[in-house]
Each structure stands twice: as structure tokens, then as C-alpha cells.
Design a protein around this motif. Structure first.
Motif, short mmCIF file in Angstrom:
data_model
loop_
_atom_site.label_atom_id
_atom_site.label_comp_id
_atom_site.label_asym_id
_atom_site.label_seq_id
_atom_site.Cartn_x
_atom_site.Cartn_y
_atom_site.Cartn_z
N ARG A 1 -1.03 5.53 -1.61
CA ARG A 1 -0.89 5.95 -3.02
C ARG A 1 0.52 5.64 -3.51
O ARG A 1 0.70 5.15 -4.61
CB ARG A 1 -1.16 7.45 -3.19
CG ARG A 1 -2.58 7.77 -3.32
CD ARG A 1 -2.91 9.08 -4.01
NE ARG A 1 -4.34 9.05 -4.19
CZ ARG A 1 -5.23 9.28 -3.23
NH1 ARG A 1 -4.83 9.62 -2.03
NH2 ARG A 1 -6.52 9.17 -3.47
N TYR B 1 1.35 3.28 -6.64
CA TYR B 1 2.12 3.72 -7.82
C TYR B 1 3.34 2.81 -8.03
O TYR B 1 3.69 2.46 -9.15
CB TYR B 1 2.55 5.18 -7.68
CG TYR B 1 1.45 6.13 -8.15
CD1 TYR B 1 1.16 6.24 -9.52
CD2 TYR B 1 0.69 6.87 -7.26
CE1 TYR B 1 0.14 7.07 -9.96
CE2 TYR B 1 -0.32 7.70 -7.70
CZ TYR B 1 -0.60 7.81 -9.05
OH TYR B 1 -1.61 8.61 -9.49
N VAL C 1 -4.32 2.95 -10.57
CA VAL C 1 -3.97 3.23 -9.18
C VAL C 1 -5.18 3.73 -8.37
O VAL C 1 -5.49 3.21 -7.30
CB VAL C 1 -2.83 4.27 -9.12
CG1 VAL C 1 -2.72 4.91 -7.75
CG2 VAL C 1 -1.50 3.62 -9.48
N GLU C 2 -5.86 4.76 -8.89
CA GLU C 2 -6.95 5.36 -8.11
C GLU C 2 -8.10 4.36 -7.91
O GLU C 2 -8.76 4.36 -6.88
CB GLU C 2 -7.45 6.65 -8.78
CG GLU C 2 -6.42 7.78 -8.76
CD GLU C 2 -6.02 8.22 -7.34
OE1 GLU C 2 -6.90 8.59 -6.56
OE2 GLU C 2 -4.81 8.19 -7.02
N TRP D 1 -9.27 8.51 2.18
CA TRP D 1 -9.05 8.82 0.76
C TRP D 1 -8.19 10.07 0.59
O TRP D 1 -7.31 10.13 -0.24
CB TRP D 1 -10.42 8.98 0.09
CG TRP D 1 -10.35 9.31 -1.37
CD1 TRP D 1 -10.64 10.51 -1.96
CD2 TRP D 1 -9.98 8.42 -2.43
NE1 TRP D 1 -10.47 10.42 -3.31
CE2 TRP D 1 -10.07 9.15 -3.63
CE3 TRP D 1 -9.56 7.08 -2.48
CZ2 TRP D 1 -9.76 8.60 -4.87
CZ3 TRP D 1 -9.26 6.53 -3.72
CH2 TRP D 1 -9.36 7.28 -4.89
N LEU E 1 -7.04 1.87 -5.21
CA LEU E 1 -7.09 2.53 -3.89
C LEU E 1 -8.52 2.69 -3.39
O LEU E 1 -8.80 2.51 -2.21
CB LEU E 1 -6.46 3.92 -3.98
CG LEU E 1 -4.96 4.01 -3.78
CD1 LEU E 1 -4.53 5.45 -3.93
CD2 LEU E 1 -4.57 3.48 -2.40
N ASN F 1 -1.55 9.13 1.41
CA ASN F 1 -0.31 9.35 0.66
C ASN F 1 0.57 8.10 0.60
O ASN F 1 1.11 7.76 -0.44
CB ASN F 1 0.47 10.52 1.27
CG ASN F 1 -0.33 11.80 1.19
OD1 ASN F 1 -0.99 12.06 0.18
ND2 ASN F 1 -0.33 12.59 2.25
#
Ligand code: DON
Length: 321
Positions: A172, A176, A188-189, A165, A192, A169
Motif C-alpha cells: 500500500r 500511494y 491505489v486500492e 489484502w 492493489l 502495508n
């Protein structure tokens, strides 16, 4: 070749001893600290047939995280939750030949639809579309689905999840990008969190073999005598495993081993042997195979695990081709 269970078990144990040495050609994944600490020399295999007969050898009690093996499971679940047309509108079924976390095709091929659900871009998209209003609800659905297949509750390795987590990068960036081109169904979060939690689900080789058995049997659980997911979805999952399951080594894996399989950076490999592929093997009505060997090659596949799988598939004439 003898088909005596005892003989098969002896052979498996012998191959595990033989291929354990191959671990030195690889290394444990270092980008996830909890994986880097694993003993690279571990090797385990379990095979479960349609009548529930199991043979296993090596470090079979070892727990490890599913990592990318989870991508097959969430793909199946998303197809059940949303229907095949919905899923295929958002994720394609084409191999890429790129590394599993590559971003390049999201821009070079408009409209930026991920090429397949077995690479990170596709898997994050799939995780975002699972039923549930929160990441927790989606993750609970995944765990419940696995519990149905395996017959026991699984848990998430929080240490692995946390370390991913905080260092995700690249994932992520992928998420995005997918959000920008309209391919994510949730923030997004949240996408993930679901993706990284599914990667951190802990199993042993027998659990993997059981999942492989149900996929091999087109979604029918031969021990529960119950259809757990549609045949059409299972067939698609197997096709994706053959074409994309071993990342950019999938072509060679198909050519020289010839089984639907999915690997993960933890060193896990799940293989599904449909009845027709196991006809001349000790599992003539098919089986599921689970393998664990944490030393991986630069592509992300278990070095000793692939060699062991090749040995048993060749020796027992297991192939879909
Ligand atoms: O997205 C990641 O980096 C991992 N959690 C999963 C990657 C993985 O297993 C790819 N493997 N070969």
C-alpha cells in the motif's frame, strides 16, 4: 548421456529425491499465513518441449499460487494492451539489487519511476495499466490470457488473497507513493486488488512449464500453432527475467545457471529455455520448466528449486550463454 525419455524421467525423479533435503536450508514464507502452512519438503518439476512432450517428477499434483511469477505475465499483457512505449514510459528495465518490496529508489531517483516490472513497485504500476475499467475486469483479462496459454481455467486462492489484502502495508505504501508521483493509472486500492489477485492465481508445475514454453518460443504457442503475443515483447520479458527475475540473486542465477527465470515467494520458479539454449539437451528445440519447492531463502527464491534447476541445466547443458 542417453536421450531416452524414460531415462530422463528417472534422472528427474532422482534429482527431486536428492534436492528435497535442501528444503531444510529455507522456510515457507511466513508473512502470508496460508503459505506458512505448506509442507516445506515438497518439491516438484515439470518440463514441456515444443512437441508437447512432458517429463515431470515429485509432488506434481500440488497447487500453489503464482505470487511474483505473475509479474512476467502482467508485464506481457500490459505491453499488448497499451503498447511497449506506453509501458516503458512508466516502468524502466534496470535491475536494482534491492529486495523485491523496497521503496528506497522511488524517492532517491527522481521522478520516482519504478526500476523494473519484476519488483513490487513496477508490478503494481503494470497492474494499474492493464485494460479494464474495474479490478475485476483487469483480473478477468489476466485469467483469460493464462487460459489461452495453458488451455484450462485457473482460479484465485481467496484465502491467500484475503490474507495478503489485510496485511499489505508495504505494498500500500508503494502504491500511494507511485500514485503521488503520477505512475498509477487507476486508484491505489484498485491497483492493489489486481496485483494481489494476480499473485493468488493457483497453478501446478505443468501450468508453469507451459507458460515457460510459450515465452521460450517468443510468444508462439507451438502446440496451438499460434502467436499469442509479439516476439519483441517476449524478448523483453526474457531479458527482464535474466536481469531481474530472481530478485537480488539474479546476477548469481545468470552467472551459474544462465536461463531466463522468474520466482515467487510461494516457492514457484518459471524458466524458459529457448531453442538455442537447449540445443544439446533432451529438448533441442527448447522447453518450458516449472518448479515448486515452498521453502524459500531470505531473498525469496525456492532453495531446493534453485538447486534442482541448477542440476538439470548443468547436466543437460541448458544455458542462453
Ligand atoms: O507482494 C507480495 O508480497 C507478494 N504477494 C508477492 C511477492 C513475491 O512473490 C516476491 N517474491 N519473491
Amino acid at each position: 548421456m542417453s536421450t531416452q525419455p524414460n531415462h530422463q524421467h528417472q534422472l528427474l525423479a532422482q534429482w527431486v529425491t536428492q534436492y528435497r533435503a535442501a528444503a531444510k536450508e529455507g522456510e515457507c514464507a511466513s508473512y502470508i499465513p496460508a503459505l506458512a502452512q505448506k509442507d516445506p519438503n515438497q518439491l516438484a518439476v515439470a518440463i514441456i518441449g515444443t512437441e508437447g512432450h512432458e517429463i515431470k517428477a515429485g509432488d506434481t499434483a500440488e497447487l500453489f499460487t503464482l505470487q511474483s511469477v505473475s509479474k512476467v505475465i502482467t508485464f506481457i499483457l500490459a505491453c499488448m494492451d497499451r503498447g511497449l512505449p506506453y509501458v516503458l514510459e512508466r516502468v524502466d528495465v534496470e535491475p536494482t539489487g534491492d529486495t523485491f518490496n523496497s521503496i528506497i529508489r522511488l524517492e532517491s531517483h527522481q521522478p520516482g519511476k519504478p526500476f523494473n516490472p519484476m519488483i513490487n513497485a513496477g508490478a503494481i504500476t503494470v497492474s494499474s495499466m492493464l485494460a479494464g475499467h474495474s479490478p475485476q475486469e483487469k483480473v478477468t483479462k489476466i485469467l483469460q490470457f493464462l487460459e489461452q496459454i495453458i488451455g484450462k481455467q485457473l482460479s484465485i486462492n481467496e484465502e491467500v488473497f484475503e490474507s495478503e489484502w489485510h496485511t499489505a502495508n508495504r505494498n500500500r505504501a508503494l502504491a500511494y507513493y507511485l500514485m503521488d508521483s503520477g505512475f498509477l493509472d487507476c486508484p491505489v486500492e484498485a491497483a492493489l486488488e489486481v496485483y494481489l489477485k494476480q499473485c493468488a492465481i493457483e497453478v501446478n508445475v505443468s501450468d508453469l512449464a507451459m507458460i515457460g514454453l510459450v515465452i521460450a518460443n517468443d510468444g508462439y504457442h507451438p502446440l496451438l500453432k499460434k502467436q499469442l503475443f509479439p516476439k519483441q515483447v517476449a524478448k523483453l520479458a526474457k531479458a527482464l527475467m535474466v536481469t531481474c527475475g530472481m530478485y537480488n540473486a539474479s546476477g548469481k542465477f545468470a552467472a551459474f545457471i544462465g536461463l531466463p527465470a522468474k520466482s515467487g515467494v510461494s516457492g514457484a520458479i518459471l524458466a524458459a529455455v529457448p531453442g538455442h539454449a537447449g540445443l544439446h539437451s533432451p529438448f533441442p528445440t527448447g522447453c518450458g520448466i516449472g518448479i515448486y519447492g515452498p521453502a524459500i531463502d531470505p531473498i525469496g527464491n525456492s532453495v531446493a528449486g534453485v538447486k534442482l534447476l541448477k542440476q538439470l541445466a548443468t547436466e543437460w547443458d541448458m544455458t542462453i550463454f
